[in-house]
Design an enzyme around this catalytic site. Structure first.
Site, PDB file in Angstrom:
ATOM      1  N   HIS A 182      51.196  52.839  59.409  1.00  0.00           N
ATOM      2  CA  HIS A 182      50.860  54.082  59.080  1.00  0.00           C
ATOM      3  C   HIS A 182      52.170  54.996  58.572  1.00  0.00           C
ATOM      4  O   HIS A 182      53.281  55.009  59.323  1.00  0.00           O
ATOM      5  CB  HIS A 182      50.418  54.539  60.163  1.00  0.00           C
TER       6      HIS A 182
ATOM      7  N   VAL B 125      29.516  39.647  18.780  1.00  0.00           N
ATOM      8  CA  VAL B 125      30.314  39.996  17.540  1.00  0.00           C
ATOM      9  C   VAL B 125      29.624  39.082  16.382  1.00  0.00           C
ATOM     10  O   VAL B 125      29.287  38.092  16.881  1.00  0.00           O
ATOM     11  CB  VAL B 125      31.386  40.097  17.340  1.00  0.00           C
TER      12      VAL B 125
ATOM     13  N   GLY C 296      36.589  40.548  29.769  1.00  0.00           N
ATOM     14  CA  GLY C 296      37.063  40.079  30.899  1.00  0.00           C
ATOM     15  C   GLY C 296      38.964  40.766  30.774  1.00  0.00           C
ATOM     16  O   GLY C 296      39.010  41.464  30.352  1.00  0.00           O
TER      17      GLY C 296
END
Ligand SMILES: Cc1cc2nc3c(=O)[nH]c(=O)nc-3n(C[C@H](O)[C@H](O)[C@H](O)COP(=O)(O)OP(=O)(O)OC[C@H]3O[C@@H](n4cnc5c(N)ncnc54)[C@H](O)[C@@H]3O)c2cc1C
Length: 475
Positions: free
Chosen positions: A451, A245, A190
């Site tokens: 820009h 696990v 996560g």
């Protein structure tokens, strides 16, 4: 000062402390009680976020990225620095000092806004009273017209993976390692698992991430998730999906881990194992018998859309209530409740809460993923723009990733904006503002972006939605 308050806030994390500050700004008499104690025994305001979460993790992410860039990227810029070596002690000292500066800042903010900060434990008693056991052991009862509960969350622990704080650790411990583990295991791919895995990978660990789910980052737009997975693999993060696990045990100076996947059972040895499988609401010792405050089946305090609990004038905010466990979500709830208490307008727009994963490249999004829009049945259109075509990103040597926009086909409303790339967490602010104001794609198309900036990627992605992109080929 008497112990009668308009507002008593229990918890000074990113939900509780802003609630207290806004209450002070609203000229309410307010106290904020917090019991957070650091590993050196010192008390501090700021909760998980400032002491053991958002801030220390970002400090280490920044330092480790600089280290890795100095090693691997400076030469590309024509900068020769000789051998780059790590001073982890200095890096950790900086992390601690960033945290201290921020937590000390809360004391100053409390003072400036008339908030009485109390270090100690708070327990809600029936009748909207709060029993406070201060750090020095003294007890007193605060009377409050309103109580705001902001007790936060705590890491989920796995019974089959017994935490010892040294070898099998949680996210807090993993931010304070004093040596770089040679082999690091992380349970959970996560947000927290990926951020911590990235830090230690950049500093030299061999990192294996074990994730029980088959899908990588299921909450993220899957175009973005797939792109992320490719980059993380290239960085050497060994992410094993569908890996459950089964057990972990400390053996000497290492941890033996067993897990199963579609191929069967496997074993693995690591030097440290971080359990990052999520967090649960924290309400231990918070509610005395008979307060009437109800919890839901998962332990969250039940609240309505304005964070009111089942008891009048008792409110709850942040990680201890439903919704994403994010600092900024808790902050907005705190501000809303403090405004409502003062008789002002207050609302949180839960549909427009941004999420960020501070990996490299960074991932950020707001609104719905393409998969969610598709499932809703609403006709939609998408457009994306690769950072490889952004002059600014190229100049930064950061051309990986893209910006993607999902919009409604019927009325052109922007439904979701997803970014993977440089400074995605900053770029998403424009997307949040656009969606807060119910912008159409055309609104973004007609907005001038400077820009060369990274933000042009959002502009071009909006143009690409209608096959009008200028700086990339429309498909
Ligand atoms: C490693 C990590 C990284 C993270 N990174 C991010 C990020 O980048 N961005 C983001 O948005 N979120 C991040 N989070 C999540 C974020 O930290 C939480 O969402 C946020 O801290 C929740 O705020 P809160 O105020 O509800 O609770 P908390 O921050 O948990 O604060 C609650 C406070 O209440 C105190 N308390 C509890 N009970 C009592 C009591 N009875 N009396 C007195 N005090 C009490 C606690 O000691 C604590 O200080 C991260 C979390 C972790 C673990």
């Amino acid at each position: 000062m008497s112990d009668d308050y308009d507002v008593v806030v229990v918890g000074a994390g990113p939900a509780g402390y802003p609630a207290a500050i806004r209450a002070g700004q609203n000229k309410l008499k307010v106290a904020c009680v917090d019991e957070w104690q650091n590993t050196d025994g010192s008390y501090a305001f700021g909760g998980t976020c400032l002491n053991a979460g958002c801030i220390p993790s970002k400090a280490l992410l920044e330092s480790s990225e600089l280290f890795q860039r100095a090693k691997d990227e400076f030469a590309t810029h024509g900068i020769k620095v000789g051998e780059v070596t790590l001073d982890l002690g200095a890096m950790q000292k900086r992390r601690a000092s960033v945290v201290k500066t921020m937590t000390n800042g809360i004391n100053a903010l409390f003072k400036a806004n008339g908030v009485v900060g109390i270090q100690g434990h708070g327990k809600l008693l029936p009748g909207n009273k709060v029993l406070v056991k201060a750090a020095d052991g003294t007890e007193k009862t605060l009377e409050a017209k309103n109580v705001i509960l902001a007790s936060g969350s705590t890491p989920i622990r796995l019974r089959s993976v017994p935490h010892d704080g040294k070898f099998i650790v949680d996210s807090w411990n993993a931010l304070e390692f004093d040596t770089v583990p040679k082999r690091l295991g992380v349970i959970g791919a996560g947000v927290i698992g990926l951020e911590l895995g990235s830090v230690w990978r950049r500093l030299g660990s061999d990192v294996v991430v074990l994730e029980a789910l088959e899908q990588f980052l299921p909450m993220v737009d899957q175009t973005i998730a797939k792109e992320a997975q490719r980059h993380f693999k290239r960085q050497g993060l060994d992410i094993k999906l569908g890996a459950k696990v089964l057990s972990a045990a400390v053996s000497g100076n290492a941890v033996d881990v067993t897990y199963s996947d579609a191929q069967g059972e496997h074993s693995l040895q690591v030097d440290k194992l971080v359990v990052a499988v999520g967090r649960r609401p924290f309400t231990e010792g918070l509610l005395a018998e008979g307060t009437g405050v109800q919890l839901d089946e998962r332990g969250f305090i039940k609240v309505d859309e304005h964070c009111g609990t089942s008891v009048p004038n008792v409110w709850a905010i942040g990680d201890v209530v439903r919704g994403p466990m994010l600092a900024h979500k808790g902050k907005e709830e705190g501000v809303m409740v403090a405004d409502l208490i003062a008789g002002h307008y207050g609302e949180v727009n839960y549909k427009v809460i941004p999420s960020v994963i501070y990996t490299q490249p960074e991932i950020a999004w707001v609104g719905q993923t393409e998969e969610q829009v598709k499932a809703s049945g609403r006709p939609y259109k998408t457009g994306s723009f690769p950072f490889a075509a952004s002059g600014r990103a190229r100049a930064m040597e950061a051309g990986a990733g893209m910006a993607k926009i999902v919009s409604a086909k019927d009325d052109d409303e922007v439904l979701g904006i997803h970014v993977i790339g440089p400074m995605a967490g900053e770029l998403i602010a424009e997307a949040v503002l656009a969606m807060e104001y119910s912008a159409s794609t055309e609104d973004i198309q007609r907005t001038i972006h400077a820009h060369p900036t990274l933000s042009e990627a959002i502009h071009e992605a909006a143009l690409a939605v209608d096959k009008k992109a200028i700086d990339s080929i429309n498909r």
